[in-house]
Design a protein around this motif. Structure first.
Motif, mmCIF file in Angstrom:
data_model
loop_
_atom_site.group_PDB
_atom_site.id
_atom_site.type_symbol
_atom_site.label_atom_id
_atom_site.label_comp_id
_atom_site.label_asym_id
_atom_site.label_seq_id
_atom_site.Cartn_x
_atom_site.Cartn_y
_atom_site.Cartn_z
ATOM 1 N N MET A 158 46.595 41.578 46.123
ATOM 2 C CA MET A 158 45.357 42.286 46.414
ATOM 3 C C MET A 158 44.230 41.274 46.492
ATOM 4 S SD MET A 158 43.342 45.006 44.000
ATOM 5 C CE MET A 158 43.590 46.543 44.848
ATOM 6 N N ALA A 159 43.421 41.383 47.515
ATOM 7 C CA ALA A 159 42.275 40.484 47.689
ATOM 8 C C ALA A 159 41.125 40.940 46.796
ATOM 9 C CB ALA A 159 41.829 40.485 49.144
ATOM 10 N N ILE A 160 40.236 40.017 46.513
ATOM 11 C CA ILE A 160 39.084 40.347 45.684
ATOM 12 C C ILE A 160 38.158 41.299 46.437
ATOM 13 C CG2 ILE A 160 37.631 38.421 46.404
ATOM 14 C CD1 ILE A 160 37.000 38.078 43.376
ATOM 15 N N ASP A 161 37.621 42.301 45.751
ATOM 16 C CA ASP A 161 36.726 43.281 46.349
ATOM 17 C C ASP A 161 35.304 42.742 46.246
ATOM 18 O OD1 ASP A 161 35.156 45.419 47.117
ATOM 19 O OD2 ASP A 161 36.218 46.888 45.883
ATOM 20 N N THR A 162 34.785 42.195 47.342
ATOM 21 C CA THR A 162 33.477 41.542 47.326
ATOM 22 C C THR A 162 32.319 42.512 47.156
ATOM 23 O OG1 THR A 162 33.374 41.617 49.741
ATOM 24 C CG2 THR A 162 34.283 39.614 48.731
ATOM 25 N N THR A 163 32.563 43.807 47.257
ATOM 26 C CA THR A 163 31.466 44.762 47.067
ATOM 27 C C THR A 163 31.133 44.967 45.599
ATOM 28 O OG1 THR A 163 32.922 46.700 47.047
ATOM 29 C CG2 THR A 163 32.035 46.002 49.194
ATOM 30 N N ILE A 164 32.064 44.643 44.697
ATOM 31 C CA ILE A 164 31.789 44.835 43.271
ATOM 32 C C ILE A 164 31.980 43.578 42.430
ATOM 33 C CG2 ILE A 164 32.361 47.288 43.280
ATOM 34 C CD1 ILE A 164 35.061 46.445 41.914
ATOM 35 N N SER A 165 32.714 42.579 42.918
ATOM 36 C CA SER A 165 33.072 41.425 42.087
ATOM 37 C C SER A 165 31.836 40.670 41.620
ATOM 38 C CB SER A 165 34.008 40.481 42.845
ATOM 39 O OG SER A 165 33.361 39.987 43.992
ATOM 40 N N LEU A 166 31.827 40.378 40.340
ATOM 41 C CA LEU A 166 30.706 39.668 39.737
ATOM 42 C C LEU A 166 30.946 38.173 39.666
ATOM 43 C CD1 LEU A 166 29.956 42.165 36.847
ATOM 44 C CD2 LEU A 166 28.728 41.905 39.008
ATOM 45 N N THR A 167 32.132 37.743 40.059
ATOM 46 C CA THR A 167 32.444 36.316 40.076
ATOM 47 C C THR A 167 33.558 36.085 41.100
ATOM 48 O OG1 THR A 167 32.854 34.393 38.659
ATOM 49 C CG2 THR A 167 34.135 36.392 38.187
ATOM 50 N N THR A 168 34.026 34.864 41.201
ATOM 51 C CA THR A 168 35.073 34.519 42.176
ATOM 52 C C THR A 168 36.206 33.775 41.489
ATOM 53 O OG1 THR A 168 34.111 32.361 42.690
ATOM 54 C CG2 THR A 168 33.347 34.250 44.013
ATOM 55 N N PHE A 169 37.327 33.662 42.194
ATOM 56 C CA PHE A 169 38.471 32.918 41.676
ATOM 57 C C PHE A 169 38.061 31.478 41.365
ATOM 58 C CE2 PHE A 169 42.095 30.097 42.305
ATOM 59 C CZ PHE A 169 42.997 30.629 41.401
ATOM 60 N N ALA A 170 37.329 30.851 42.282
ATOM 61 C CA ALA A 170 36.925 29.454 42.092
ATOM 62 C C ALA A 170 36.072 29.284 40.842
ATOM 63 C CB ALA A 170 36.174 28.959 43.324
ATOM 64 N N ARG A 171 35.164 30.254 40.601
ATOM 65 C CA ARG A 171 34.311 30.162 39.414
ATOM 66 C C ARG A 171 35.128 30.368 38.136
ATOM 67 N NH1 ARG A 171 29.104 28.570 39.371
ATOM 68 N NH2 ARG A 171 28.480 30.247 38.000
ATOM 69 N N VAL A 172 36.086 31.291 38.158
ATOM 70 C CA VAL A 172 36.953 31.505 36.995
ATOM 71 C C VAL A 172 37.794 30.259 36.758
ATOM 72 C CG1 VAL A 172 38.897 32.824 36.075
ATOM 73 C CG2 VAL A 172 36.998 34.014 37.171
ATOM 74 N N GLN A 173 38.325 29.692 37.833
ATOM 75 C CA GLN A 173 39.179 28.502 37.734
ATOM 76 C C GLN A 173 38.421 27.343 37.081
ATOM 77 O OE1 GLN A 173 40.711 27.060 41.472
ATOM 78 N NE2 GLN A 173 42.697 26.656 40.535
ATOM 79 N N THR A 174 37.130 27.255 37.352
ATOM 80 C CA THR A 174 36.299 26.219 36.743
ATOM 81 C C THR A 174 36.330 26.317 35.223
ATOM 82 O OG1 THR A 174 34.832 26.211 38.652
ATOM 83 C CG2 THR A 174 33.946 25.307 36.615
ATOM 84 N N PHE A 175 36.300 27.546 34.708
ATOM 85 C CA PHE A 175 36.273 27.755 33.267
ATOM 86 C C PHE A 175 37.667 27.830 32.647
ATOM 87 C CE2 PHE A 175 32.139 29.156 34.671
ATOM 88 C CZ PHE A 175 31.306 28.673 33.683
ATOM 89 N N TRP A 176 38.636 28.095 33.451
ATOM 90 C CA TRP A 176 39.987 28.309 32.946
ATOM 91 C C TRP A 176 40.898 27.219 33.494
ATOM 92 C CZ3 TRP A 176 43.031 33.461 33.987
ATOM 93 C CH2 TRP A 176 44.116 33.538 33.113
ATOM 94 N N ALA A 177 40.921 26.091 32.831
ATOM 95 C CA ALA A 177 41.598 24.894 33.315
ATOM 96 C C ALA A 177 43.094 25.089 33.536
ATOM 97 C CB ALA A 177 41.358 23.741 32.352
#
Length: 161
Positions: free
Chosen positions: A1-20
């Motif tokens: 499932m792709a990220i729902d850009t109408t509600i998502s408060l962050t992105t995969f790339a931003r999460v990946q930054t915090f979650w090594a």
């Protein structure tokens, strides 16, 4: 499932930054978790946090009051903002004052002839219709970017799931 850009408060790339420990193969799972967390934030705050256009959102005034509180904010006042009371379209800074960051509309008191005094919204059942754009933009954009603390809270929830 792709990220729902109408509600998502962050992105995969931003999460990946915090979650090594996150690997690229987990993109689909994390996108789904981001959607779930973002929807939970919307549910908990009783509003849509991500920037959304609202067409003819209906309001009722149960008792006379000074301010009309919008369901969704902050308001992007660079976009169309229309207030219709009954069948009359009101004029900004003549009939009302908009406080976009707080999502408040103050009625201007014409009876006293003072343009900057605040009047009263009269009791009305489903007679006020407002068309506007409200909510937060993606981090780093203007106006009204998602506050960093809100995005970080979403990232923390995604990581904990």
């Amino acid at each position: 499932m792709a990220i729902d850009t109408t509600i998502s408060l962050t992105t995969f790339a931003r999460v990946q930054t915090f979650w090594a420990k996150l690997v690229a193969g987990d993109v689909t799972l994390v996108d789904e978790i981001i959607n779930i967390v973002s929807q939970r934030f919307n549910t908990e705050t009783f509003r849509t946090l991500k920037r959304t256009a609202y067409v003819s959102e209906v309001y009722s005034i149960l008792k006379p009051m000074q301010y009309l509180y919008l369901n969704n904010f902050p308001v992007d006042d660079a976009q169309t903002f229309t207030v219709v009371e009954d069948t009359t379209t009101l004029t900004k800074d003549t009939d009302y004052v908009l406080y976009p960051q707080r999502g408040l509309i103050a009625r201007i008191d014409k009876e006293w002839g003072v343009s900057d005094s605040e009047g009263i919204w009269r009791q009305a059942h489903r007679k006020i219709k407002i068309t506007h754009t409200a909510g937060y933009h993606v981090v780093g954009t203007t106006p009204n970017p998602i506050p960093y603390d809100l995005e970080f809270a979403a990232i923390e929830w995604v990581i904990q799931v």
